[in-house]
Design a protein around this motif. Structure first.
Motif, PDB file in Angstrom:
ATOM      1  N   ARG A   1       9.671   6.013   0.776  1.00  0.00           N
ATOM      2  CA  ARG A   1      10.720   5.852   1.782  1.00  0.00           C
ATOM      3  C   ARG A   1      10.201   5.022   2.952  1.00  0.00           C
ATOM      4  NH1 ARG A   1      15.813   5.022   3.058  1.00  0.00           N
ATOM      5  NH2 ARG A   1      16.646   6.594   1.705  1.00  0.00           N
ATOM      6  N   ARG A   2       8.921   5.214   3.291  1.00  0.00           N
ATOM      7  CA  ARG A   2       8.370   4.417   4.378  1.00  0.00           C
ATOM      8  C   ARG A   2       8.337   2.950   4.001  1.00  0.00           C
ATOM      9  NH1 ARG A   2       6.017   7.764   8.385  1.00  0.00           N
ATOM     10  NH2 ARG A   2       6.447   9.840   7.618  1.00  0.00           N
ATOM     11  N   ALA A   3       7.973   2.690   2.757  1.00  0.00           N
ATOM     12  CA  ALA A   3       7.963   1.299   2.305  1.00  0.00           C
ATOM     13  C   ALA A   3       9.358   0.709   2.442  1.00  0.00           C
ATOM     14  CB  ALA A   3       7.496   1.226   0.866  1.00  0.00           C
TER      15      ALA A   3
ATOM     16  N   ARG B   1      10.650  -2.409  -5.662  1.00  0.00           N
ATOM     17  CA  ARG B   1       9.719  -1.519  -6.361  1.00  0.00           C
ATOM     18  C   ARG B   1       9.742  -0.124  -5.756  1.00  0.00           C
ATOM     19  NH1 ARG B   1       7.098  -6.141  -5.922  1.00  0.00           N
ATOM     20  NH2 ARG B   1       6.687  -7.276  -7.841  1.00  0.00           N
ATOM     21  N   ALA B   2       9.823  -0.095  -4.444  1.00  0.00           N
ATOM     22  CA  ALA B   2       9.823   1.225  -3.789  1.00  0.00           C
ATOM     23  C   ALA B   2      11.115   1.974  -4.100  1.00  0.00           C
ATOM     24  CB  ALA B   2       9.654   1.059  -2.299  1.00  0.00           C
ATOM     25  N   TRP B   3      12.220   1.241  -4.120  1.00  0.00           N
ATOM     26  CA  TRP B   3      13.482   1.897  -4.492  1.00  0.00           C
ATOM     27  C   TRP B   3      13.377   2.455  -5.906  1.00  0.00           C
ATOM     28  CZ3 TRP B   3      16.638   3.273  -0.937  1.00  0.00           C
ATOM     29  CH2 TRP B   3      16.930   2.459   0.157  1.00  0.00           C
TER      30      TRP B   3
ATOM     31  N   GLN C   1      12.580   6.957  -9.725  1.00  0.00           N
ATOM     32  CA  GLN C   1      11.761   7.604 -10.761  1.00  0.00           C
ATOM     33  C   GLN C   1      11.345   9.001 -10.350  1.00  0.00           C
ATOM     34  OE1 GLN C   1       8.541   4.889 -11.440  1.00  0.00           O
ATOM     35  NE2 GLN C   1       9.007   4.900 -13.607  1.00  0.00           N
ATOM     36  N   THR C   2      10.981   9.126  -9.063  1.00  0.00           N
ATOM     37  CA  THR C   2      10.539  10.433  -8.601  1.00  0.00           C
ATOM     38  C   THR C   2      11.645  11.462  -8.750  1.00  0.00           C
ATOM     39  OG1 THR C   2       9.522   9.107  -6.910  1.00  0.00           O
ATOM     40  CG2 THR C   2       9.221  11.446  -6.760  1.00  0.00           C
TER      41      THR C   2
ATOM     42  N   ALA D   1       0.835  -1.203   0.000  1.00  0.00           N
ATOM     43  CA  ALA D   1       0.000   0.000   0.000  1.00  0.00           C
ATOM     44  C   ALA D   1       0.868   1.251   0.000  1.00  0.00           C
ATOM     45  CB  ALA D   1      -0.923   0.002   1.206  1.00  0.00           C
ATOM     46  N   TRP D   2       1.947   1.222   0.750  1.00  0.00           N
ATOM     47  CA  TRP D   2       2.845   2.376   0.741  1.00  0.00           C
ATOM     48  C   TRP D   2       3.388   2.623  -0.657  1.00  0.00           C
ATOM     49  CZ3 TRP D   2       2.757   5.905   4.208  1.00  0.00           C
ATOM     50  CH2 TRP D   2       2.631   5.619   5.575  1.00  0.00           C
ATOM     51  N   THR D   3       3.835   1.535  -1.283  1.00  0.00           N
ATOM     52  CA  THR D   3       4.412   1.706  -2.610  1.00  0.00           C
ATOM     53  C   THR D   3       3.372   2.211  -3.602  1.00  0.00           C
ATOM     54  OG1 THR D   3       5.714  -0.221  -2.044  1.00  0.00           O
ATOM     55  CG2 THR D   3       5.863   0.557  -4.290  1.00  0.00           C
ATOM     56  N   LEU D   4       2.193   1.587  -3.544  1.00  0.00           N
ATOM     57  CA  LEU D   4       1.153   1.984  -4.499  1.00  0.00           C
ATOM     58  C   LEU D   4       0.725   3.428  -4.260  1.00  0.00           C
ATOM     59  CD1 LEU D   4      -0.950  -1.277  -4.518  1.00  0.00           C
ATOM     60  CD2 LEU D   4       0.457  -0.388  -6.347  1.00  0.00           C
ATOM     61  N   MET D   5       0.668   3.796  -2.995  1.00  0.00           N
ATOM     62  CA  MET D   5       0.306   5.175  -2.700  1.00  0.00           C
ATOM     63  C   MET D   5       1.372   6.123  -3.257  1.00  0.00           C
ATOM     64  SD  MET D   5      -1.239   6.623   0.748  1.00  0.00           S
ATOM     65  CE  MET D   5       0.142   7.045   1.747  1.00  0.00           C
ATOM     66  N   GLY D   6       2.608   5.695  -3.163  1.00  0.00           N
ATOM     67  CA  GLY D   6       3.676   6.493  -3.761  1.00  0.00           C
ATOM     68  C   GLY D   6       3.423   6.698  -5.241  1.00  0.00           C
ATOM     69  N   HIS D   7       3.041   5.624  -5.929  1.00  0.00           N
ATOM     70  CA  HIS D   7       2.743   5.754  -7.364  1.00  0.00           C
ATOM     71  C   HIS D   7       1.648   6.792  -7.580  1.00  0.00           C
ATOM     72  CE1 HIS D   7       5.321   2.465  -7.957  1.00  0.00           C
ATOM     73  NE2 HIS D   7       4.462   1.464  -7.911  1.00  0.00           N
ATOM     74  N   GLU D   8       0.628   6.729  -6.743  1.00  0.00           N
ATOM     75  CA  GLU D   8      -0.485   7.669  -6.921  1.00  0.00           C
ATOM     76  C   GLU D   8      -0.012   9.106  -6.741  1.00  0.00           C
ATOM     77  OE1 GLU D   8      -3.261   6.587  -8.147  1.00  0.00           O
ATOM     78  OE2 GLU D   8      -2.154   4.705  -8.044  1.00  0.00           O
TER      79      GLU D   8
END
Lengths: 922, 577
Positions: free
Chosen positions: B395-397, B406-408, B413-414, B373-380
């Motif tokens: 970063r929380r993920a 994926r989070a890295w 990407q960001t 959820a953290w990662t997906l929220m990051g995508h959003e």
């Protein structure tokens, strides 16, 4: 949660704050006497006020003090009537046994606040001004309490109980035993005590409830509150039977109170400890950051890491912790951890938290300030000696800052790049620095690295001035001074016929820049942050309470005295921020270096002394070490090695933990000189090699160290009479210096080459080198080096034949004022010997007539050389002396001089080898 | 098969024992496996047949090899549960306590059992106490949340439980369930080594408690610790190993284990879901989708693991299927983190990112450590251009699980989006270190190197090559690599990669600007190489497209014809006289 930055000032009410509120209530009593009841004097009253103020401001730890610590401090503060205070405090705390008590307490407390709506005030009534510091504190406490939910009040109540009980259980012995080191025994002991207390408290509670029930029967409209409370208490009792309650609850508290040291987890969450306010913690972290930067690697890595980990656990949203971790790792050379923490910090904070130089009023866009992350990353790479990465990152920082139009960050980034370029030898910046940085590169003109640096420096200075960043301006001035010192200015673009230009460095410019830097001290005011100075002040005050002096001062009842004394304790509340002091200090250090280069030994020494004595409190230990190094070097050159080594020992003790530091370098330098003079060439070579190893292997980094090492290598080879090898090494060194634009070093190398040729008997070949060195010295204003080059030149002329003796002697005489005024022992001795030799080889000079003209300098030289233990030259001096005596027919003196000559030659040829004390120093 | 029968009877007893002790999730797990064992054909009931028909298709599709060996059942293990003996007659107090327990009145339950000495009672008392402490802890976590996110609530029963259980263990009067609880307490306290030992003891003497296994698995964070465990050879161990391998990102090993287990537990939904998980990690989306379709058919109200299914549907852009799934989980249990995540995915696919964030937030409220959820929220947040929030979420993920590549990747990407390619490279490097077989990360890295600011083309070249090696499904890498070679002036290599790209596009029947570009380059290249026939072939293919390239192709052709015709004519002229 993500993306939402919490307001920083949130404030939670804790037992400690309740205690402070109780004390505040004492401080502001309802009575209307000029000296309220418990206080014996106005001074004592004021002192309590000061104490409370300090309590709300001090930032010495992340945790609030426990009750017994508070009592301890109270004892110091309140002097004779401390018992009353402590009794009052503890009894009030123990009386808080029901949630209702807390409600009542805070309603009472509100009464001491004066408000605008209070209207009529009697003249001599004590009230707390709501907008004062203490008033604000009290208001925040009341507000925080009012915001608490019922669960929160319950927690506060339990915590207060624990807070109180803990202090009570350790009360009899709190002076002797620190709470931290509890053994199993004391734990058991505590448990036992707690059990009793438990009974005690619960009995008391039930008693009170009975009493209230009784009371409530008479006051029916208050019935609901006690009933609910009664039900609550009953609920607790039902939940666990008496037997298991005792065994459980007792344990429940004690093991968590004392973090078990042996467990793999270093920290157990503890209901008895509370974080201070955000503001205080930030202050604490700031202080620690300063401390890390100041003391470098002597700061304990693990101890601080432990505190940070604990803090992180208790306050995961406080991202500054990551930054402190980064700093901690940076100064302990842990690259990976530093990198990781830096990234983590900026990911969380987006660069918007706690950075000093971000003006708070500036428009903060949603984007965050990631350019600052780049700036820090660049600086980190620079610190770790990765110039290429650093330059790349900083270039990116420049670009992003420009995109975000963050001028402040841009100015700092440019300054960082300047710093990088001036510290690190970059032979060519082409292709690394983008066109965005300097306007000239866009026109398509390729600049040499130093020209680029010059352009950058000027741009950076202008930018900093226009943004009114005083500190940055000052440090830019310093950088400019450094640049002016080392580089000849040429016009960047020269069109048409060449304008006549003076190819010299300009000492006046250097001086001007240095002066401009010092102006900072009068202008820093607007930039300093009050948070840390204020907090540090309070902390110092509180810490000094523990001194026995504190109580002594208090016990005397001089009204005016105690107030001033209280301030005396603080280690000079210097109102100048540390960073400013540091800048000013480094200007002195630069002055010392400047004079060293320009060749004025006394001025260099004075500046280093000023630095070492006036700024040691504020400075980073590595800078302080540098000042010591300069002083010791001065000692070695002018007073000989014995004194220098004695001083070195002191310095080593002072800067014990600095590994790979300047002190080590200095030791090696001194050892090398000494061994070279005494003729222990093997040892000298070993020392020299060790010196070379200290430098980083990355090209362009640690240039100073690298040139130093190869210079010494050349000198060792020269001393061993390996002329061709020495010349080869010197040549390659010259090439390197040329490549990296180290002009000042080039003068030295050229002189060394001349020396090599002189020693190898090729005086004709040596002459051009000496002349070249002279011209370098002239254009860089290196007066002392110039004198030394002149001396070499004279020696070269002399070795060309006796018909050049006149020319030689005039050269020597020309250099004498400089040499005698500023030269070290060795140089002076050389000059004396050269003079004597000139006279002796001059055919028109007769020894018999003017024997003193020759003998006097020779005697001087021999004395100085004996101090230095420079066997080779000393032997020469004695040799010449004995010849002169021989000519004069003074046989006794001749024999004496010859004996000395023999002694030195023997020492030179048979170095003592392994049993030499010098060996042990390595 | 006898081993199947023995498994069944073991599981049946275990289910009773586990639910007697309030270990519901373990008993649920055991029951699922019990039903998952292949039925004897003789005992088919109509519902069973339907059930069995359903899953056979998957098995046909995906079981490549026949089961080579039945699991090594009970090689060293003799199943004699001894726990039943000490309380032959179940006490009245126990019954009362159990009913309190079932009503979630844990403190009451433990109070009722305060004087009982039977092992079962002791366990239930301790367990109830533990759960009461957990419940209180959760409540306190919300009550105590400080201004800086302080979260130091602890289970206050742990200390007393640890004392009691350790004395029991010393006396030797502890049963495997007690050991499990002891392990749990120790793990919470942080003494992991002892916890591991105790849990191993527990599973060795009573292997059917899946809770104990999963606790043990969470304590095995490296392969070495896993290998150092001294475990009895029971079929439950295979389940354990499979799940542990999965956590350690040894997906192929894990898959092998599960496929082997399927021999006995042919209809276990659990195993199917785990296989899906492994295949998802191997990015075999087609198969994952099929498995999940099957799973949903058999078990339509399942919520566990369905978030992964929604991820698959998301990446395949199946709007309707995703909305159907979201609707169903919403009706089943809307306050499950998985449900919220699925709904979030749906909104994200619809492009309604604000709403999607609301649901991911809810998922995180329900489970703060819910990684995806953290990662997906990051995508959003990235989609919403809220950069700091995106960075924070990623970063929380990463801080929850530093192995989440994926989070890295998201972080990288960001930062790349913000025009900080050099800074982004740090994160991409981290990501690629964890997942070196993912071509997307390699391409992202290469793009960073290629940017105008960095222009480190050699590095970019290396990254593209790695991407090509990683079997890049979208065929971006080949095209880019060809282009890069062209920029670097390596014409031969460029032609080689263009040709490869072309072949690939032909094989996959894709058209597009890339095709035109490749054709044009090849045509020019062969012309320059004087291989006119090949060049002509490419040119003629180009003529099928509209646009300026068509004209270029025409002129190329014309040029070649004239030169070809001029050559012979020149020759003729030469030799004519």
């Amino acid at each position: 949660m993500a993306g939402i930055v919490k307001p920083p000032g949130a404030f939670a009410i804790t037992p400690h704050k309740v205690s402070v509120c109780i004390l505040l209530q004492i401080y502001v009593p309802s009575s209307q006497m000029s000296v309220p009841f418990p206080f014996s004097s106005v001074a004592q009253h004021n002192r309590l006020g000061l104490f409370l103020l300090a309590l709300t401001k001090s930032c010495d730890d992340i945790f609030e003090p426990k009750l017994d610590e508070l009592i301890c401090q109270l004892r110091e503060v309140c002097g004779s009537s401390n018992l009353w205070f402590i009794d009052h405090l503890t009894s009030r705390l123990s009386a808080l046994s029901l949630a209702d008590d807390l409600f009542n307490f805070f309603t009472d407390v509100r009464g001491i606040l004066g408000g605008s709506e209070a209207g009529v005030l009697e003249d001599d009534q004590f009230i707390l001004e709501p907008s004062s510091n203490l008033g604000m504190f009290l208001r925040r406490c009341i507000l925080a309490f009012n915001l608490l939910s019922f669960e929160g009040v319950c927690h506060l109540l339990t915590n207060t109980g624990i807070y109180y009980k803990e202090a009570l259980s350790s009360c009899p012995s709190y002076e002797a035993t620190c709470v931290e080191d509890s053994s199993i025994n004391s734990e058991a002991f505590l448990e036992y005590e707690n059990m009793d207390l438990e009974n005690f408290v619960f009995e008391k509670v039930t008693e009170e409830i009975e009493a209230r029930k009784w009371a409530s029967e008479r006051v029916p409209f208050h019935l609901h509150a006690p009933k609910a409370l009664f039900g609550l208490v009953e609920d607790i009792e039902v939940a666990s039977d008496p037997r298991s309650k005792h065994s459980d609850k007792g344990r429940e508290v004690s093991p968590y109170m004392h973090p078990p040291k042996d467990a793999s987890r270093d920290f157990e969450p503890n209901s008895g400890i509370f974080l201070r306010t955000n503001w205080q913690i930030q202050g604490y972290l700031q202080e620690q950051a300063d401390a890390i930067e100041k003391s470098g690697s002597s700061f304990s890595l693990n101890a601080f890491e432990l505190i940070l980990r604990r803090l992180h656990k208790l306050a995961p949203e406080l991202h500054r912790v990551h930054f402190l971790r980064y700093l901690n790792n940076l100064y302990h050379d842990d690259y990976l951890a530093a990198l990781e923490n830096l990234h983590r910090y900026f990911d969380y904070s987006a660069g918007t938290e706690g950075i000093d130089f971000v003006p708070p009023a500036s428009s903060w866009n949603d984007f965050g300030r990631y350019e600052i992350a780049l700036l820090f990353l660049g600086v980190m790479h620079f610190q770790f000696g990765h110039p290429k990465q650093a330059l790349e990152v900083l270039t990116e920082a420049v670009r992003v800052s420009q995109q975000q139009s963050n001028d402040t960050s841009l100015a700092y980034t440019l300054a960082a790049i300047c710093n990088l370029l001036s510290e690190v030898g970059v032979s060519s910046t082409a292709g690394i620095l983008g066109s965005s940085i300097s306007p000239l590169t866009c026109i398509g003109i390729s600049l040499s690295a130093q020209q680029q640096l010059f352009v950058l420096l000027r741009g950076s200075l202008k930018r900093a001035e226009s943004l009114n960043l005083r500190r940055l301006v000052a440090s830019n001035h310093l950088a400019k001074a450094k640049f002016d010192l080392m580089h000849v200015q040429r016009p960047l673009l020269s069109f048409g016929p060449k304008a006549s230009m003076k190819l010299r460095t300009c000492p006046i410019n250097v001086c001007k820049e240095l002066r401009l830097c010092s102006h900072l001290i009068s202008e820093f005011g607007s930039e300093s942050s009050t948070m840390t100075t204020d907090g540090a002040f309070s902390t110092a005050w509180l810490k000094n309470l523990q001194k026995p002096l504190g109580s002594m001062v208090l016990s005397q009842d001089v009204g005016s005295g105690s107030n001033t004394n209280a301030f005396q304790f603080c280690a000079q509340p210097s109102s100048i921020p540390r960073s400013v002091l540091q800048l000013i200090g480094s200007s002195y250090l630069l002055r010392a270096t400047t004079w060293e280069i320009y060749g004025s030994a006394p001025l260099a020494r004075i500046n280093a002394l000023v630095y070492a004595t006036c700024f040691t409190d504020a400075l980073s230990s590595s800078d302080a070490a540098l000042a010591y190094v300069k002083l010791i070097q001065h000692l070695a050159v002018f007073r000989g090695y014995k004194e220098a080594f004695a001083a070195l020992k002191i310095a080593e003790e002072k800067f014990l933990s600095l590994s790979r530091s300047r002190i080590l370098l200095l030791k090696l330098q001194l050892l090398h000189e000494h061994t070279l003079h005494r003729g222990h060439l093997k040892l000298a070579q070993k020392v020299c090699d060790e010196l070379g190893v200290l430098a980083s292997s990355v090209p362009g980094v640690d240039m100073e160290l690298k040139t130093e090492a190869s210079l010494r290598h050349v000198r060792t080879l020269l001393a061993a009479n390996q002329f061709s090898e020495a010349a080869a090494v010197a040549h390659s060194l010259f090439c390197m210096c040329y490549q990296f634009n180290l002009q000042v070093e080039n003068a030295t190398v050229l002189l060394l080459l001349a020396e090599i040729h002189k020693r190898s008997g090729n005086a004709v070949l040596g002459l051009p080198y000496a002349l070249a060195s002279l011209s370098f010295c002239q254009s860089f204003n290196l007066d002392l080096l110039k004198a030394s080059a002149t001396l070499t030149l004279a020696e070269l002329w002399l070795s060309l034949g006796s018909n050049h003796a006149k020319r030689a002697i005039s050269l020597v005489h020309g250099a004498f004022p400089m040499i005698l005024g500023h030269g070290g022992l060795e140089l002076r001795a050389r000059a004396y010997i050269a003079e004597a030799k000139c006279y002796l080889s001059d055919p028109s000079f007769s020894v018999a007539e003017n024997s003193e003209v020759v003998l006097d300098p020779l005697r001087q030289a021999s004395v100085e050389l004996q101090v230095l233990e420079y066997h080779e030259l000393a032997a020469e001096a004695f040799y010449l002396m004995s010849i002169v005596y021989h000519k004069l027919g003074q046989l006794e003196e001749r024999e004496e001089a010859a004996a000395s000559f023999k002694k030195h030659i023997m020492a030179l040829e048979n170095p003592q080898g392994e049993e030499d004390p010098l060996y042990n120093m390595l | 098969m006898s081993s199947k029968e023995s498994c069944k009877s073991e599981l049946r007893t275990a289910i009773h024992q586990l639910s007697d002790r309030g270990l519901y999730s373990a008993s649920k797990w055991a029951a699922e496996q019990l039903v998952g064992i292949e039925q004897d054909p003789a005992k088919f009931t109509p519902s069973n047949t339907r059930f069995q028909r359903g899953s056979s298709s998957i098995r046909r599709r995906f079981r490549t090899n026949e089961i080579t060996s039945t699991p090594i059942a009970g090689v060293s293990y003799v199943s004699t549960p001894v726990m039943e003996e000490d309380e032959v007659v179940v006490g009245d107090f126990y019954l009362l306590a159990k009913s309190y327990f079932d009503c979630r009145e844990y403190r009451r339950a433990s109070h009722v059992l305060r004087d009982q000495t039977g092992k079962k009672s002791v366990f239930l008392r301790c367990y109830a106490l533990y759960l009461a402490g957990e419940k209180r802890k959760e409540e306190e976590m919300i009550e105590l949340e400080g201004p800086l996110g302080k979260s130091d609530a602890v289970n206050r029963e742990l200390v007393s439980l640890e004392r009691e259980l350790s004395t029991l263990r010393k006396n030797g009067t502890i049963d495997p369930f007690g050991l499990y609880l002891y392990g749990l307490v120790l793990k919470e306290k942080g003494s992991e080594t002892l916890a591991r030992t105790v849990l191993v003891e527990s599973v060795n003497s009573y292997p059917w408690n899946w809770n104990a296994w999963s606790e043990l698995q969470s304590l095995c964070t490296t392969v070495d610790t896993l290998n150092s465990l001294n475990l009895n050879n029971h079929w439950m161990k295979d389940f354990f190993l499979a799940s542990a391998y999965q956590e350690l990102r040894m997906h192929n090993e894990s898959l092998a284990k599960y496929e082997c287990l399927q021999g006995t537990f042919g209809f276990s939904n659990y195993i199917q879901a785990q296989i899906a998980k492994a295949r998802y990690s191997l990015r075999e989306f087609e198969q994952v989708e099929a498995i999940f379709e099957e799973l949903l058919r058999n078990d339509p109200f399942r919520v566990e693991d369905m978030d992964m299914y929604s991820n698959v549907l998301y990446s395949k852009e199946c709007f309707s299927a995703l909305s159907f799934l979201a609707h169903r989980v919403f009706q089943t249990d809307k306050y499950r983190p998985e449900s919220c995540c699925i709904i979030g995915n749906y909104y994200s696919l619809k492009g309604q990112h604000e709403k999607s964030v609301v649901y991911f937030r809810r998922a995180l409220k329900l489970n703060k450590n819910y990684l995806s959820a953290w990662t997906l929220m990051g995508h959003e947040f990235v989609e919403m251009k809220n950069i700091p929030a995106a960075v924070d979420a990623y970063r929380r993920a990463v801080d929850i699980n530093p192995c989440d590549y994926r989070a890295w990747y998201g972080l990288g990407q960001t930062y790349e989006m913000m025009g900080m390619p050099y800074y982004a490279l740090h994160y991409f490097r981290k990501s690629v270190f964890l997942q070196p077989s993912d071509y997307r990360v390699w391409i992202a890295m290469a793009q960073c190197y290629e940017t105008d600011q960095l222009l480190m083309l050699e590095e970019a070249d290396k990254c593209y090559r790695r991407a090509v090696k990683c079997d890049d499904r979208e065929a971006i890498a080949l095209h880019r690599l060809a282009k890069l070679q062209c920029e670097l002036g390596r014409r031969d290599e460029a032609a080689y990669y263009y040709k490869k790209d072309l072949e690939r596009m032909e094989a996959e029947e894709r058209e597009g600007p890339n095709m035109v570009e490749a054709l044009l380059y090849l045509a020019k290249y062969y012309k320059a190489e004087k291989r006119f026939e090949e060049s002509e072939a490419y040119c003629t293919r180009l003529l099928d497209y509209t646009g300026p390239e068509k004209e270029t192709a025409k002129s190329l052709l014309r040029g070649m014809r004239t030169s070809q015709s001029s050559f012979p004519s020149m020759d003729v002229e030469h030799f004519a006289p």
